[in-house]
Scaffold this motif. Structure first.
Motif, PDB file in Angstrom:
ATOM      1  N   TYR A   2       0.677  -1.240  -0.017  1.00  0.00           N
ATOM      2  CA  TYR A   2      -0.001   0.268  -0.072  1.00  0.00           C
ATOM      3  C   TYR A   2       0.892   1.105  -0.010  1.00  0.00           C
ATOM      4  N   GLU A   3       1.976   1.399   0.969  1.00  0.00           N
ATOM      5  CA  GLU A   3       2.820   2.630   0.978  1.00  0.00           C
ATOM      6  C   GLU A   3       3.434   2.759  -0.488  1.00  0.00           C
ATOM      7  N   THR A   4       3.896   1.740  -1.020  1.00  0.00           N
ATOM      8  CA  THR A   4       4.593   1.881  -2.348  1.00  0.00           C
ATOM      9  C   THR A   4       3.653   2.459  -3.313  1.00  0.00           C
ATOM     10  N   GLN A   6       0.819   4.099  -2.889  1.00  0.00           N
ATOM     11  CA  GLN A   6       0.513   5.571  -2.609  1.00  0.00           C
ATOM     12  C   GLN A   6       1.524   6.517  -2.893  1.00  0.00           C
ATOM     13  N   PHE A   7       2.873   6.065  -2.612  1.00  0.00           N
ATOM     14  CA  PHE A   7       3.870   6.861  -2.862  1.00  0.00           C
ATOM     15  C   PHE A   7       4.007   7.186  -4.498  1.00  0.00           C
ATOM     16  N   SER A  10       1.054   9.608  -5.443  1.00  0.00           N
ATOM     17  CA  SER A  10       1.152  10.894  -4.853  1.00  0.00           C
ATOM     18  C   SER A  10       2.105  11.512  -5.770  1.00  0.00           C
TER      19      SER A  10
END
Length: 146
Positions: A2-4, A6-7, A10
């Protein structure tokens, strides 16, 4: 994962906004100055279309992997709609971005059918301009500046 995603989502958004801004102003200036539509103008419009569609695909992946998505089953429709943050991430942002990218697609498609420069610039200016305003209205600015 998820963080990847989202990065990527963004930071790709900066590219989308930059190109949409360039394409919109290019079309407005081309229309106002009665310039001749060139291959460069076509490439700017096309690249904006491609980059925005890639962002949409990244956004779909992000939407279904985001923790916010779990709120649909935990809170239900009423709970999501009552919470402004959940409503923004689960309803408003995705819906308005899909509409904005549809506007970009329609504008690009309509401008190709025009035979002269001025109507081409006019179609791009109208549709890309509305898409830009729509995107700017539903960006979660507080998340961008954290």
């Amino acid at each position: 994962m998820y963080e990847t995603i989202q990065f990527i989502h963004s930071y790709w958004a900066y590219l989308v906004l930059f190109l949409l801004l360039i394409a919109s102003f290019n079309a407005i200036i081309g229309y106002a100055a009665n310039k001749e539509y060139s291959a460069t103008n076509f490439r700017i419009a096309l690249f904006t279309l491609i980059v925005s569609h890639i962002q949409l695909l990244i956004g779909f992946v992000l939407y279904f992997t985001a923790p916010y998505f779990q709120a649909w089953s935990q809170e239900g429709m009423g709970g999501v709609m009552k919470d402004s943050v959940l409503r923004l991430y689960n309803v408003e942002h995705p819906l308005v971005m899909i509409i904005a990218i549809a506007l970009i697609t329609i504008g690009y498609s309509k401008h190709k059918k025009k035979l002269t420069s001025r109507p081409k610039f006019k179609m791009l200016a109208i549709f890309y301009g509305f898409a830009l305003v729509a995107m700017l209205s539903r960006i979660p600015w507080n998340a961008w500046f954290d």
